[in-house]
Write an enzyme that holds these catalytic residues in place. Structure first.
Site, short mmCIF file in Angstrom:
data_model
loop_
_atom_site.label_atom_id
_atom_site.label_comp_id
_atom_site.label_asym_id
_atom_site.label_seq_id
_atom_site.Cartn_x
_atom_site.Cartn_y
_atom_site.Cartn_z
N SER A 571 0.84 -1.19 0.00
CA SER A 571 0.00 0.00 0.00
C SER A 571 0.89 1.25 0.00
O SER A 571 1.71 1.42 -0.92
CB SER A 571 -0.96 -0.03 1.18
OG SER A 571 -2.01 0.88 1.00
N ASP A 657 -8.40 -4.99 -6.51
CA ASP A 657 -8.06 -3.88 -5.63
C ASP A 657 -8.52 -2.58 -6.29
O ASP A 657 -7.91 -2.12 -7.25
CB ASP A 657 -6.54 -3.86 -5.40
CG ASP A 657 -6.11 -2.77 -4.43
OD1 ASP A 657 -6.99 -1.99 -3.97
OD2 ASP A 657 -4.91 -2.68 -4.14
N HIS A 689 -7.06 -5.69 -2.03
CA HIS A 689 -5.89 -5.02 -1.48
C HIS A 689 -5.12 -5.95 -0.54
O HIS A 689 -3.99 -5.67 -0.17
CB HIS A 689 -6.35 -3.76 -0.73
CG HIS A 689 -5.29 -2.72 -0.54
ND1 HIS A 689 -4.63 -2.10 -1.57
CD2 HIS A 689 -4.78 -2.16 0.60
CE1 HIS A 689 -3.77 -1.21 -1.10
NE2 HIS A 689 -3.84 -1.23 0.21
#
Length: 717
Positions: A571, A657, A689
């Site tokens: 991320s 995602d 994600h």
């Protein structure tokens, strides 16, 4: 030092029921005392935990995973809190979950998909006499009984066309979507339905007459994508429901975090907003800019314009508390504990002396004190506060705590505790003493050697100190040299506390003979607001220098092989890796970026929750300053430094995602290959994600260590 990817045989409790396989507790047959992906996935994961009214029994869930079947399964246990004797109550191949005691502890209500849709069932405390008590035509995802148990809330999905139009009725197999507004996607889902709370009657035998309390409203409750039943609460007299809702759709929803607490009267069906003043009006704003300096965040009255959620009534019903953020558009603002008094309408923030955010809270029986959890200096502890805001710690351990419930005696607290060396287990906090209640994975821990975890404070380039966690390999030998990994945290404002992860697991990295340093760099909570907020609008600034300070400090140690350093993260941690790839001055020999932002300019228009890039990147990339320049986050995007890339890189991404689209990883991979840099791309078509499927999780781990070993352990070639 070789990578540990040994095959592990797993013995699983298997029962053949209805021609399907029951997945239960697992005992891995280990070939060494080190963590492996297979051992990690064999661990049971404790879920909800509820205690009987007499305090003698607990009912809770554990989720197990089968690598062979590539799926998970949740079961229900009952636990005698005196003898610690544990009994498995459910043996269906279908998951059963969310158990609670009802009928004064004589029965357990729970959810199961036994009847085709997810419905409510009840059973005796010993698991006998299972019977269905709800018969809704739609799935029930969560439920909450009223205190008198005559009513309950059912969470069910309802159709919405707020952003995606319904297709023509004569085209039932058409897969195309006509999209008319923003928020047509969220996290990993195209938004064609949203959760709504229904109130139903319970006559002690059957649940019926469910009514949507948001009927006709295009708003979600609980809030997507992670909200649950904790976002609703019953009043002690069972006459009212407090619920969390952001009453916005489309673009207005996409740019705002302004959710409120609403009070719903069961008898009159009237609704009152507890957050907004009577004269509140929506403030106009520029939707392509951060809301930080706009009118909505600069008002004389307190209208709770940020996130407000998770209400809970005081036991005497005179007050209600909830988690509250001050500013609109800032999802990482400090979460305060707000207490609202019904008689006066006054709001008091009772955790102002705690310079970090509140994660959870519980009322104490006297309705004058509350306990809460929150992170400080890389450890999430339990605290208490009163209505005057006097905060005191109740725990002080190198661990993370989360609140479960107050014990029936009104004094003790059930909580979960985990650390970088142990997954969640349930404990009872008696004063300042902890008693362990569950031992779900003891049979595995007893055969593992965990790496030591040490606290290390590192000097930063601007004269401050940052807390880092250093994790050492099991059987660490200071006379040897080990390759080291810099762990880059995501969020970007999530703490590097004593977390336990089933993917980014520090013990499995250490078991593969890597030393890991995990810094609480600029932008992380638990170190005051100035430290937290220094990252906003400055992704490539001091936080990147904090990373480099951490690895530079660690590599001075004689047992660190400074010629073989790697950087890994997901991320924002993935963004960090992509940025460091062009700005590391040859420190690193390998990179791994998972679900990272490679191109901030593209990310702005690809993501779904627009409040996030507006606040963190400050504006749309087409907005220029007086000098004709974009914001710093766009001018210094990682993709603009590809000409300086010189280090092998592994890019990982899930194609479901929607927070950071997989095109970011594809672009980074293509750029590296075109430049002649060794690169690999691991794509998961069915993951978001995160990586949630067992076989994908093990593939992730194996690919991760094969890549690191290839570049950081040259003697293994």
């Amino acid at each position: 030092m070789k990578s540990l990817l040994a095959t592990v045989l797993i013995t699983t409790i298997v029962l053949n029921t209805d021609a399907q396989t029951f997945i239960g507790k697992q005992t891995p047959e280990m070939t060494s005392d080190r963590m492996t992906p297979e051992v990690l996935w064999s661990m049971g994961r404790i879920g909800t935990f509820n205690v009987s009214p007499d305090g003698n029994t607990a009912v809770y869930t554990v989720t197990y995973y089968s690598v062979e079947q590539n799926k998970s399964h949740s079961v229900i246990y009952v636990l005698n809190l005196n003898s610690k004797a544990q009994t498995l109550l459910t043996t269906s191949p279908k998951s059963e979950y969310s158990p609670v005691f009802i009928k004064n502890g004589q029965k357990i209500a729970y959810l199961t998909a036994e009847s085709g849709t997810s419905q409510l069932w009840e059973m005796n405390v010993d698991g006998t006499d299972k019977r269905q008590i709800s018969f809704e035509k739609d799935d029930i995802s969560e439920f909450l009984f009223s205190p008198d148990e005559k009513l309950l809330i059912l969470i069910k999905e309802v159709e919405t066309d707020a952003s995606i139009a319904k297709n023509d009725s004569d085209l039932p197999k058409a897969s195309g979507m006509v999209i008319n507004n923003l928020m047509y996607k969220h996290w990993d889902t195209y938004v064609k339905s949203i959760p709504h709370p229904f109130v139903a009657r319970f006559n002690g035998d059957r649940i019926e007459d469910s009514t949507d309390i948001l009927e006709g409203e295009p708003y979600e409750c609980p809030m997507m994508p992670f909200g649950g039943i904790e976002q609703l609460s019953w009043s002690p007299d069972s006459k009212s429901i407090a619920y969390t809702c952001r009453k916005k759709t489309g673009k207005a929803y996409a740019i705002s975090t302004d959710s409120d607490i609403f009070l719903y009267d069961i008898a009159t069906k009237s609704v009152k907003n507890l957050c907004k003043q009577a004269d509140w009006t929506e403030q106009p704003c520029d939707t392509t800019m951060s809301l930080e300096h706009q009118a909505v965040n600069h008002q004389q009255k307190d209208n709770n314009v940020g996130y407000d959620q998770n209400p809970a009534f005081s036991p005497d019903g005179q007050r209600i508390a909830w988690l509250s953020m001050e500013r609109d558009g800032y999802e990482s603002d400090r979460t305060r504990l707000c207490v609202y008094e019904f008689a006066t309408g006054n709001k008091t923030y009772v955790t102002e002396k705690f310079e970090s955010g509140v994660d959870q809270f519980l009322w104490m029986p006297n309705s004058k004190n509350l306990c809460f959890s929150g992170v400080w200096h890389g450890k999430t502890q339990i605290y208490t506060t009163n209505l005057k805001g006097d905060v005191k710690p109740l725990t002080d351990e190198v661990a993370d705590f989360s609140l479960v419930s107050l014990a029936p005696n009104g004094k003790d607290i059930f909580c979960k505790k985990h650390s970088m060396k142990q997954a969640d287990e349930v404990y009872l906090l008696k004063g300042n003493k902890l008693e362990q209640i569950t031992f779900e994975n003891k049979h595995i821990y007893d055969r593992l050697t965990m790496g030591n975890v040490e606290e290390r404070w590192v000097a930063t380039t601007d004269g401050k100190k940052e807390l880092c966690w250093v994790i050492y390999p099991p059987h660490f030998d200071a006379t040897k040299k080990y390759p080291a990994l810099l762990f880059c945290e995501g969020g970007p404002q999530s703490p590097v506390s004593q977390f336990w992860s089933y993917r980014w697991n520090f013990q499995i990295m250490a078991a593969n003979d890597y030393i890991i340093i995990a810094p609480n760099r600029r932008g992380l909570p638990g170190f005051g607001m100035e430290w937290l907020e220094q990252i906003s609008g400055d992704y490539s600034g001091q936080c990147m220098q904090d990373y480099l300070s951490a690895i530079d400090d660690l590599k001075k140690e004689p047992y660190v092989d400074e010629e073989h350093l790697g950087a890994v993260g997901a991320s924002f941690g993935g963004y960090s890796v992509y940025w460091l790839a062009g700005n590391h001055d040859k420190r690193f020999k390998a990179f791994i970026a998972h679900d990272g932002i490679y191109n901030t300019q593209q990310q702005y228009v690809e993501t779904e929750e627009m409040w996030f890039p507006n606040w963190d990147l400050k504006s749309a990339p087409w907005i220029k300053n007086a000098e004709g320049q974009m914001q710093k986050a766009f001018r210094e995007s990682p993709h603009l430094y590809v000409d300086k890339w010189d280090t092998p890189i592994l890019c990982i991404h899930g194609q479901r995602d929607f927070r950071i689209e997989y095109t970011q990883a594809e672009s980074a991979f293509s750029a590296a290959r075109l430049r002649g840099i060794p690169a690999q791309l691991l794509l998961f078509p069915d993951e978001n994600h995160w990586v949630l499927k067992p076989q994908n999780g093990i593939l992730w781990q194996r690919t991760f260590f094969r890549w690191l070993d290839r570049w950081l352990k040259p003697d293994n070639k």
